[in-house]
Design a protein around this motif. Structure first.
Motif, PDB file in Angstrom:
ATOM      1  N   LYS A 270     -49.466  56.519  28.873  1.00 37.66           N
ATOM      2  CA  LYS A 270     -48.816  57.046  27.674  1.00 37.66           C
ATOM      3  C   LYS A 270     -47.317  57.335  27.869  1.00 37.66           C
ATOM      4  O   LYS A 270     -46.868  58.480  27.751  1.00 37.66           O
ATOM      5  CB  LYS A 270     -49.522  58.322  27.190  1.00 37.66           C
ATOM      6  CG  LYS A 270     -50.949  58.099  26.726  1.00 37.66           C
ATOM      7  CD  LYS A 270     -51.534  59.374  26.154  1.00 37.66           C
ATOM      8  CE  LYS A 270     -52.920  59.142  25.611  1.00 37.66           C
ATOM      9  NZ  LYS A 270     -53.500  60.370  25.024  1.00 37.66           N
TER      10      LYS A 270
ATOM     11  N   GLN B 147     -40.888  56.969  24.451  1.00 37.75           N
ATOM     12  CA  GLN B 147     -40.107  55.829  23.956  1.00 37.75           C
ATOM     13  C   GLN B 147     -39.088  55.350  24.985  1.00 37.75           C
ATOM     14  O   GLN B 147     -38.874  54.147  25.144  1.00 37.75           O
ATOM     15  CB  GLN B 147     -39.414  56.210  22.646  1.00 37.75           C
ATOM     16  CG  GLN B 147     -40.373  56.488  21.500  1.00 37.75           C
ATOM     17  CD  GLN B 147     -41.262  55.316  21.158  1.00 37.75           C
ATOM     18  OE1 GLN B 147     -40.790  54.193  20.949  1.00 37.75           O
ATOM     19  NE2 GLN B 147     -42.572  55.546  21.099  1.00 37.75           N
TER      20      GLN B 147
ATOM     21  N   ASN C 176     -48.242  45.819  20.607  1.00 36.79           N
ATOM     22  CA  ASN C 176     -48.347  47.218  20.218  1.00 36.79           C
ATOM     23  C   ASN C 176     -49.717  47.471  19.626  1.00 36.79           C
ATOM     24  O   ASN C 176     -50.007  47.036  18.510  1.00 36.79           O
ATOM     25  CB  ASN C 176     -47.245  47.581  19.212  1.00 36.79           C
ATOM     26  CG  ASN C 176     -47.091  49.078  19.029  1.00 36.79           C
ATOM     27  OD1 ASN C 176     -47.491  49.858  19.879  1.00 36.79           O
ATOM     28  ND2 ASN C 176     -46.485  49.474  17.921  1.00 36.79           N
TER      29      ASN C 176
ATOM     30  N   PRO D  30     -51.797  50.828  19.487  1.00 37.37           N
ATOM     31  CA  PRO D  30     -51.993  52.234  19.814  1.00 37.37           C
ATOM     32  C   PRO D  30     -53.448  52.659  19.896  1.00 37.37           C
ATOM     33  O   PRO D  30     -53.777  53.631  20.592  1.00 37.37           O
ATOM     34  CB  PRO D  30     -51.240  52.975  18.700  1.00 37.37           C
ATOM     35  CG  PRO D  30     -51.027  51.966  17.619  1.00 37.37           C
ATOM     36  CD  PRO D  30     -50.946  50.638  18.292  1.00 37.37           C
TER      37      PRO D  30
ATOM     38  N   THR E  42     -53.949  51.928  23.562  1.00 31.83           N
ATOM     39  CA  THR E  42     -52.996  52.471  24.541  1.00 31.83           C
ATOM     40  C   THR E  42     -52.756  53.958  24.391  1.00 31.83           C
ATOM     41  O   THR E  42     -52.307  54.618  25.324  1.00 31.83           O
ATOM     42  CB  THR E  42     -51.639  51.754  24.429  1.00 31.83           C
ATOM     43  OG1 THR E  42     -51.073  52.022  23.141  1.00 31.83           O
ATOM     44  CG2 THR E  42     -51.789  50.256  24.628  1.00 31.83           C
ATOM     45  N   GLY E  43     -53.001  54.489  23.200  1.00 28.76           N
ATOM     46  CA  GLY E  43     -52.776  55.906  22.947  1.00 28.76           C
ATOM     47  C   GLY E  43     -51.371  56.244  22.499  1.00 28.76           C
ATOM     48  O   GLY E  43     -51.102  57.378  22.093  1.00 28.76           O
ATOM     49  N   VAL E  44     -50.458  55.281  22.565  1.00 23.27           N
ATOM     50  CA  VAL E  44     -49.081  55.484  22.113  1.00 23.27           C
ATOM     51  C   VAL E  44     -48.619  54.234  21.375  1.00 23.27           C
ATOM     52  O   VAL E  44     -49.186  53.159  21.527  1.00 23.27           O
ATOM     53  CB  VAL E  44     -48.117  55.773  23.294  1.00 23.27           C
ATOM     54  CG1 VAL E  44     -48.353  57.164  23.853  1.00 23.27           C
ATOM     55  CG2 VAL E  44     -48.260  54.716  24.390  1.00 23.27           C
ATOM     56  N   SER E  45     -47.551  54.387  20.590  1.00 23.17           N
ATOM     57  CA  SER E  45     -47.032  53.279  19.792  1.00 23.17           C
ATOM     58  C   SER E  45     -45.537  53.140  20.035  1.00 23.17           C
ATOM     59  O   SER E  45     -44.798  54.131  19.991  1.00 23.17           O
ATOM     60  CB  SER E  45     -47.295  53.530  18.301  1.00 23.17           C
ATOM     61  OG  SER E  45     -46.806  52.468  17.507  1.00 23.17           O
TER      62      SER E  45
ATOM     63  N   GLN F  93     -41.973  52.424  18.825  1.00 27.23           N
ATOM     64  CA  GLN F  93     -41.352  52.561  17.511  1.00 27.23           C
ATOM     65  C   GLN F  93     -40.362  51.427  17.243  1.00 27.23           C
ATOM     66  O   GLN F  93     -39.771  50.868  18.167  1.00 27.23           O
ATOM     67  CB  GLN F  93     -40.648  53.911  17.407  1.00 27.23           C
ATOM     68  CG  GLN F  93     -41.602  55.091  17.494  1.00 27.23           C
ATOM     69  CD  GLN F  93     -42.679  55.034  16.426  1.00 27.23           C
ATOM     70  OE1 GLN F  93     -42.381  54.959  15.231  1.00 27.23           O
ATOM     71  NE2 GLN F  93     -43.941  55.055  16.852  1.00 27.23           N
TER      72      GLN F  93
ATOM     73  N   THR G  50     -50.902  47.833  14.772  1.00 30.17           N
ATOM     74  CA  THR G  50     -50.857  49.237  14.375  1.00 30.17           C
ATOM     75  C   THR G  50     -51.626  49.494  13.090  1.00 30.17           C
ATOM     76  O   THR G  50     -52.075  50.614  12.844  1.00 30.17           O
ATOM     77  CB  THR G  50     -49.401  49.703  14.162  1.00 30.17           C
ATOM     78  OG1 THR G  50     -48.825  48.939  13.085  1.00 30.17           O
ATOM     79  CG2 THR G  50     -48.569  49.525  15.423  1.00 30.17           C
TER      80      THR G  50
ATOM     81  N   GLN H 174     -44.633  50.795   9.632  1.00 30.79           N
ATOM     82  CA  GLN H 174     -44.162  50.269  10.918  1.00 30.79           C
ATOM     83  C   GLN H 174     -43.710  48.824  10.769  1.00 30.79           C
ATOM     84  O   GLN H 174     -42.616  48.450  11.198  1.00 30.79           O
ATOM     85  CB  GLN H 174     -45.290  50.353  11.954  1.00 30.79           C
ATOM     86  CG  GLN H 174     -45.020  49.634  13.274  1.00 30.79           C
ATOM     87  CD  GLN H 174     -44.519  50.540  14.373  1.00 30.79           C
ATOM     88  OE1 GLN H 174     -44.508  51.756  14.223  1.00 30.79           O
ATOM     89  NE2 GLN H 174     -44.103  49.950  15.481  1.00 30.79           N
TER      90      GLN H 174
END
Length: 303
Positions: free
Chosen positions: A118, A121, A143, A145, A148-151, A153, A174, A179
């Motif tokens: 995680k 940015q 991408n 999430p 992965t648990g995160v995105s 930006q 996503t 986005q």
């Protein structure tokens, strides 16, 4: 306007395993040729759907070379771009593997946002910047999430692309319309946005995307490509009708952990889907029957 340099429909190909757990390279080559004959304009190898995380470096490199020889730049027949997954949670390991993967003849590399760790940015920016600087291939970001648990930006993607011209696209899974819209607003016109979710393909095309990196194309690739064709020709009625027709299959390929449904479907249509590697397991009889019914309801996929 961006063009799909690596194909409008790219299949995130499963990896067939033999009963003893080894990679079925002959089966993989045969499946790749089948996919190219049925709507796939590009092939992604060794990704999530391909159970790449369970494979050794040596297995993946041999598989990439096998697919390049079967349908890529070394193929005796029809040639399509081959994308190899190089992403790991380690920047160093991703770079080292990416350099080796380039030697197999792949046309581009897919690199996922690091999972489990995680990163923030700034960490994502530094990660992808280092990969792009040290791997001499076009890079498509991934991408997702949900895994992965995160995105990453859109503003971070722009920072990367501004410095790294070989970062040429993104597989966006996503499911977030804001986005995708912001990506299209901030990024260069020729930056390629691929849908990472089959059911989101038509909206992404409408927002300026170029196509899909697909799971469902293993079994409905011809119709998926026809939908993209119809959209590009301005036949929105046909594109919408095909989207609605395909929707049960596009969603149904994820009713249990992927790639269980799609691999089962490939076996059911008589192609080399093969076995699984732990922690992915064979479908239950109920799950197998559910996949069979989906294919039968679609029409023409199974007897």
């Amino acid at each position: 306007m961006a063009t799909a340099k690596f194909g409008r429909v790219i299949t995130a190909m499963i990896t067939p395993f033999l009963e003893d757990g080894s990679v079925d390279y002959e089966g993989a080559a045969a499946l790749a040729r089948h996919l190219v004959a049925h709507g796939s304009e590009g092939i992604l190898v060794g990704g999530t759907t391909g159970e790449g995380a369970t494979m050794t470096t040596e297995e993946k490199l041999k598989l990439y070379k096998t697919i390049v020889d079967a349908v890529g730049r070394n193929a005796p027949g029809k040639k399509v771009p081959v994308m190899g997954n190089i992403g790991t949670i380690s920047t160093r390991d991703t770079i080292l593997f990416g350099r080796e993967a380039k030697k197999t003849g792949i046309d581009c590399a897919l690199a996922i946002v690091p999972f489990y760790v995680k990163p923030n940015q700034e960490g994502m920016y530094q990660h992808f910047r280092a990969i792009a600087k040290h791997v001499d291939l076009p890079i498509v970001l991934y991408n997702v999430p949900g895994r992965t648990g995160v995105s990453i930006q859109p503003e971070t993607i722009k920072r990367i692309v501004d410095e790294c011209p070989n970062v040429v696209g993104i597989k966006d899974a996503t499911g977030n319309w804001d986005q995708v819209t912001k990506e299209k607003t901030l990024l260069p016109d020729d930056f390629m946005i691929y849908s990472g979710d089959d059911a989101f393909t038509l909206p992404i095309l409408a927002g300026g995307g170029v196509g899909v990196i697909s799971v469902a194309s293993h079994v409905i690739g011809d119709d998926l490509l026809a939908m993209v064709d119809a959209f590009e020709k301005g036949d929105l009625e046909k594109a919408r009708a095909l989207h609605l027709k395909m929707y049960p299959i596009m969603k149904g390929m994820f009713f249990v952990a992927s790639p269980i449904p799609v691999k089962t479907a490939v076996n059911l249509i008589g192609q080399p889907g093969g076995h699984f590697r732990l922690p992915i397991v064979e479908p239950s009889e109920e799950e197998k029957n559910h996949v069979y019914q989906m294919l039968k309801d679609y029409g023409g996929l199974v007897k």
